[in-house]
Write a protein that holds these residues in place. Structure first.
Motif, PDB file in Angstrom:
ATOM      1  N   LYS A   1       0.711  -1.311   0.049  1.00 62.29           N
ATOM      2  CA  LYS A   1       0.076   0.020   0.073  1.00 62.29           C
ATOM      3  C   LYS A   1       1.006   1.225  -0.183  1.00 62.29           C
ATOM      4  N   ASN A   2       2.009   1.302   0.682  1.00 63.83           N
ATOM      5  CA  ASN A   2       2.792   2.441   0.903  1.00 63.83           C
ATOM      6  C   ASN A   2       3.610   2.716  -0.518  1.00 63.83           C
TER       7      ASN A   2
ATOM      8  N   SER B   1       4.365   5.640  -5.516  1.00 64.93           N
ATOM      9  CA  SER B   1       4.371   5.782  -6.880  1.00 64.93           C
ATOM     10  C   SER B   1       3.406   7.025  -7.297  1.00 64.93           C
ATOM     11  N   ILE B   2       2.452   7.033  -6.927  1.00 70.39           N
ATOM     12  CA  ILE B   2       1.533   8.162  -7.089  1.00 70.39           C
ATOM     13  C   ILE B   2       1.890   9.581  -6.808  1.00 70.39           C
ATOM     14  N   PHE B   3       2.456   9.842  -5.514  1.00 69.46           N
ATOM     15  CA  PHE B   3       3.454  10.990  -5.342  1.00 69.46           C
ATOM     16  C   PHE B   3       4.366  11.396  -5.962  1.00 69.46           C
ATOM     17  N   PHE B   4       5.155  10.180  -6.597  1.00 67.31           N
ATOM     18  CA  PHE B   4       6.287  10.411  -7.481  1.00 67.31           C
ATOM     19  C   PHE B   4       5.673  11.223  -8.982  1.00 67.31           C
ATOM     20  N   PHE B   5       4.671  10.441  -9.322  1.00 65.17           N
ATOM     21  CA  PHE B   5       4.121  10.736 -10.716  1.00 65.17           C
ATOM     22  C   PHE B   5       3.671  12.131 -10.597  1.00 65.17           C
ATOM     23  N   LEU B   6       2.913  12.519  -9.455  1.00 61.89           N
ATOM     24  CA  LEU B   6       2.555  13.771  -9.444  1.00 61.89           C
ATOM     25  C   LEU B   6       3.434  15.049  -9.340  1.00 61.89           C
ATOM     26  N   ASN B   7       4.505  14.436  -8.417  1.00 64.74           N
ATOM     27  CA  ASN B   7       5.528  15.346  -8.290  1.00 64.74           C
ATOM     28  C   ASN B   7       6.399  15.756  -9.626  1.00 64.74           C
ATOM     29  N   THR B   8       6.441  14.410 -10.626  1.00 68.88           N
ATOM     30  CA  THR B   8       7.303  14.936 -11.654  1.00 68.88           C
ATOM     31  C   THR B   8       6.451  15.768 -12.546  1.00 68.88           C
ATOM     32  N   TRP B   9       5.256  15.553 -12.495  1.00 74.73           N
ATOM     33  CA  TRP B   9       4.422  16.306 -13.460  1.00 74.73           C
ATOM     34  C   TRP B   9       4.202  17.631 -13.184  1.00 74.73           C
ATOM     35  N   LEU B  10       4.222  18.129 -11.732  1.00 72.77           N
ATOM     36  CA  LEU B  10       4.348  19.420 -11.334  1.00 72.77           C
ATOM     37  C   LEU B  10       5.610  20.006 -11.518  1.00 72.77           C
TER      38      LEU B  10
ATOM     39  N   TYR C   1      13.598   3.793 -11.347  1.00 72.94           N
ATOM     40  CA  TYR C   1      14.394   4.880 -12.472  1.00 72.94           C
ATOM     41  C   TYR C   1      13.718   4.545 -13.880  1.00 72.94           C
ATOM     42  N   CYS C   2      12.920   3.750 -14.161  1.00 75.00           N
ATOM     43  CA  CYS C   2      12.348   3.492 -15.559  1.00 75.00           C
ATOM     44  C   CYS C   2      11.022   4.618 -15.500  1.00 75.00           C
ATOM     45  N   GLU C   3      10.654   4.658 -14.389  1.00 76.64           N
ATOM     46  CA  GLU C   3       9.307   5.716 -14.195  1.00 76.64           C
ATOM     47  C   GLU C   3      10.196   7.272 -14.434  1.00 76.64           C
ATOM     48  N   MET C   4      11.340   7.268 -13.742  1.00 81.81           N
ATOM     49  CA  MET C   4      11.959   8.581 -13.864  1.00 81.81           C
ATOM     50  C   MET C   4      12.442   8.799 -15.252  1.00 81.81           C
ATOM     51  N   VAL C   5      13.084   7.799 -15.883  1.00 79.88           N
ATOM     52  CA  VAL C   5      13.529   8.054 -17.299  1.00 79.88           C
ATOM     53  C   VAL C   5      12.320   8.643 -17.932  1.00 79.88           C
ATOM     54  N   LYS C   6      11.208   7.897 -17.913  1.00 74.39           N
ATOM     55  CA  LYS C   6       9.966   8.113 -18.797  1.00 74.39           C
ATOM     56  C   LYS C   6       9.420   9.559 -18.545  1.00 74.39           C
ATOM     57  N   SER C   7       9.458  10.043 -17.168  1.00 70.66           N
ATOM     58  CA  SER C   7       9.017  11.253 -16.739  1.00 70.66           C
ATOM     59  C   SER C   7       9.839  12.271 -17.760  1.00 70.66           C
ATOM     60  N   ILE C   8      11.349  12.247 -17.431  1.00 71.23           N
ATOM     61  CA  ILE C   8      12.149  13.233 -18.257  1.00 71.23           C
ATOM     62  C   ILE C   8      11.643  13.001 -19.593  1.00 71.23           C
ATOM     63  N   PHE C   9      11.751  11.983 -20.361  1.00 71.37           N
ATOM     64  CA  PHE C   9      11.440  11.871 -21.719  1.00 71.37           C
ATOM     65  C   PHE C   9      10.046  12.772 -22.163  1.00 71.37           C
ATOM     66  N   THR C  10       8.963  12.753 -21.238  1.00 71.75           N
ATOM     67  CA  THR C  10       8.056  13.393 -21.396  1.00 71.75           C
ATOM     68  C   THR C  10       7.876  14.810 -21.203  1.00 71.75           C
TER      69      THR C  10
ATOM     70  N   SER D   1      -3.365   8.450 -10.129  1.00 70.37           N
ATOM     71  CA  SER D   1      -3.292   9.615  -9.595  1.00 70.37           C
ATOM     72  C   SER D   1      -4.606  10.547  -9.498  1.00 70.37           C
ATOM     73  N   ILE D   2      -5.369  10.391 -10.766  1.00 69.69           N
ATOM     74  CA  ILE D   2      -6.476  10.939 -10.931  1.00 69.69           C
ATOM     75  C   ILE D   2      -7.548  10.427  -9.805  1.00 69.69           C
ATOM     76  N   HIS D   3      -7.316   9.148  -9.603  1.00 70.36           N
ATOM     77  CA  HIS D   3      -8.469   8.512  -8.655  1.00 70.36           C
ATOM     78  C   HIS D   3      -7.872   9.171  -7.253  1.00 70.36           C
ATOM     79  N   PHE D   4      -6.763   9.394  -6.979  1.00 69.06           N
ATOM     80  CA  PHE D   4      -6.451  10.036  -5.707  1.00 69.06           C
ATOM     81  C   PHE D   4      -6.776  11.508  -5.687  1.00 69.06           C
ATOM     82  N   ILE D   5      -6.813  12.270  -6.439  1.00 73.08           N
ATOM     83  CA  ILE D   5      -7.109  13.683  -6.701  1.00 73.08           C
ATOM     84  C   ILE D   5      -8.530  13.653  -6.512  1.00 73.08           C
ATOM     85  N   LYS D   6      -9.438  12.900  -7.118  1.00 71.23           N
ATOM     86  CA  LYS D   6     -10.854  12.783  -6.976  1.00 71.23           C
ATOM     87  C   LYS D   6     -11.230  12.543  -5.526  1.00 71.23           C
ATOM     88  N   LYS D   7     -10.463  11.536  -4.986  1.00 71.98           N
ATOM     89  CA  LYS D   7     -10.916  11.315  -3.634  1.00 71.98           C
ATOM     90  C   LYS D   7     -10.665  12.640  -2.593  1.00 71.98           C
ATOM     91  N   ILE D   8      -9.707  13.203  -2.761  1.00 76.94           N
ATOM     92  CA  ILE D   8      -9.341  14.597  -2.000  1.00 76.94           C
ATOM     93  C   ILE D   8     -10.465  15.479  -2.138  1.00 76.94           C
TER      94      ILE D   8
END
Length: 514
Positions: free
Chosen positions: A300-301, A306-315, A435-444, A495-502
């Motif tokens: 769960k953690n 992973s959600i926090f990391f995804f939203l962080n790199t987007w921001l 690291y794969c998620e990190m590289v993908k975020s940098i590529f985006t 991440s979208i589900h998490f934001i909707k829940k907030i």
């Protein structure tokens, strides 16, 4: 879970209010300061603040260690232990204040050696330095230790409210003395007044909300051993982080002069203002994450991580795009064309911001878990590389070399080391997927940023019109590209589900933000 989320939302709301006040009001003050007194005076302000950040190393992370030590007794309603921790914190902080004051006084005769060239003629830099030193010391000698109780109870919204009100009043005072008196000394006195009021007010609020706590008693040997161990590790961590950040202005001042420090300070002010918002978010959710780490499963953690990391790199990726596209016009409007850095320097500053903020998720989880000891030498290694590269590269490529030095130290030392330690010791898994998620975020980021930058350069608008049009462009273009590139990604959906829940919690609970 909902209780942690509600506390975090409330804290983030008031934290955001305080950050907006702390950005807008000093922004106005800084603008008036430059036009009324000059950028060399602003350079002195930036330099002295950076030197005092280094002196504040005497804190050595005591506050983080003691707040972390309060989580369990608060959950168990152990009033006696919390009072003992407050008592320990008060004694330590008073000693820290005296140490910082003593070292600052010893440094006073040598302060001129941090400046390349002559300081402003009408300023006594030694007297001004003493005013800045008093401002740094006053919090330690008063009631700063009571703030730890509010933070441990996830009531940082109280300190944020107090901070916002104090900043509004003092900023008005500083604008008055700069415009009417053109006095740098009274400007510095304003910060001292703000620090005194802030600490007294928070002490009264802490007493009002938690009257059961008093500075009394002694903690047991086992708890003291754990705190001392954490403090030792945090001392090295704070040493490395402070050296990496604060010495930039000192190096620029020593090699390039106060005028360059002033221009650098303008850019860094805007970048650090955004950084403060992001740091605020993670600071207020740390207690909630700490609770989750001890009550939820590892899986769960990891999903939350992973959600926090995804939203962080987007921001932070979006912020970097805004820096590159908007800075030229914004700085021209704010400070004039003669106070601009080149696009290359702005790019290095944006890269430094990106990799500094990229680390925040791992560092926040490590702090919440109290995992400071196991990689205690990492910050020392990182700041050593950073400092060495600073001194070498500033001679050849100036300000860009200073920012690039930090980026290299992050990529070579800090990020690999801290990531491996956290994943292997807490998640018990390889960090390869991370690291794969990190590289993908940098590529985006590269794709969306490159297209947005190219599009903004084609726009005919300049200065105020350019700022408005390019800001609107940056709001839509990179985010649309980001969504198109990630809408099938599992982290995006989570991440979208998490934001909707907030938002659902806010709507259903009608969260009390008072």
């Amino acid at each position: 879970m909902n209780g942690r989320t509600e506390n975090s939302i409330r804290n983030i709301f008031w934290g955001a209010v305080n950050r907006i006040v702390s950005i807008l009001f000093p922004f106005v003050v800084r603008t008036i300061f430059v036009w009324k007194l000059g950028e060399e005076y602003l350079g002195l302000n930036t330099l002295f603040s950076s030197v005092l950040q280094v002196l504040n190393l005497a804190d050595l992370g005591f506050s983080s260690a003691i707040v972390a030590g309060m989580y369990k007794p608060i959950a168990e309603n152990d009033t006696e232990k919390i009072s003992a921790l407050m008592n320990l914190y008060r004694r330590i902080y008073r000693k820290i204040g005296l140490i910082i004051g003593g070292v600052g006084l010893v440094l006073t005769p040598f302060i001129e050696h941090f400046i390349e060239g002559d300081p402003p003629a009408r300023i006594n830099i030694y007297f001004l330095w003493l005013l800045y030193l008093i401002n740094s010391v006053v919090g330690y000698l008063m009631f700063a230790y009571r703030i730890s109780v509010l933070n441990a109870h996830q009531r940082s919204d109280i300190t944020e409210k107090v901070g916002a009100l104090c900043r509004i009043v003092i900023s008005i005072f500083q604008i008055y003395v700069v415009v009417c008196w053109k006095s740098f000394y009274l400007y510095a006195v304003g910060d001292i007044i703000c620090a005194v009021i802030y600490n007294l007010w928070n002490a009264m609020e802490c007493k009002r909300y938690y009257p059961e706590y008093s500075c009394s008693g002694e903690i047991d040997k086992e708890s003291r051993h754990i705190i001392n161990k954490n403090i030792s590790a945090l001392a090295l961590q704070k040493f490395g982080n402070t050296i990496s950040i604060s010495l930039d202005s000192i190096v620029i001042s020593a090699f390039l002069g106060l005028a360059t420090v002033g221009i650098y300070g303008n850019y860094y002010y805007i970048i650090s203002a955004i950084s403060i918002f992001i740091t605020m978010i993670y600071r207020v959710v740390t207690a909630g994450i700490g609770n989750s780490l001890v009550t939820e499963t590892v899986e769960k953690n990891y999903k939350d991580f992973s959600i926090f990391f995804f939203l962080n790199t987007w921001l932070i990726g979006w912020c970097c795009i805004c820096f590159m596209c908007i800075f030229p016009d914004f700085m021209t409007v704010w400070m004039g064309k003669n106070r601009l850095f080149s696009d290359v320097i702005v790019l290095t500053l944006a890269l430094r911001f990106f990799f500094e903020q990229l680390r925040k998720v791992v560092l926040t989880y490590k702090d919440a878990a109290g995992m400071w000891w196991i990689d205690r030498w990492r910050p020392v290694a990182g700041c050593s590389v950073n400092l060495l590269l600073n001194i070498i590269l500033v001679r050849y490529i100036g300000v860009a070399g200073v920012a690039l030095s930090t980026v290299i130290s992050y990529l070579v030392i800090e990020i690999p080391w801290e990531t491996r330690v956290f994943f292997r010791c807490f998640f018990k898994r390889s960090e390869a997927r991370y690291y794969c998620e990190m590289v993908k975020s940098i590529f985006t980021l590269v794709i969306s940023g490159g297209l947005t930058y190219f599009f903004c350069r084609m726009l005919p608008f300049k200065e105020i019109g350019g700022v408005i049009v390019k800001l609107i462009t940056c709001i839509f273009v990179p985010n649309i590209i980001f969504v198109l590139l990630n809408f099938k990604d599992a982290n995006f959906r989570n991440s979208i589900h998490f934001i909707k829940k907030i938002f659902a919690i806010i709507k259903v609970k009608k969260l009390n933000l008072k």
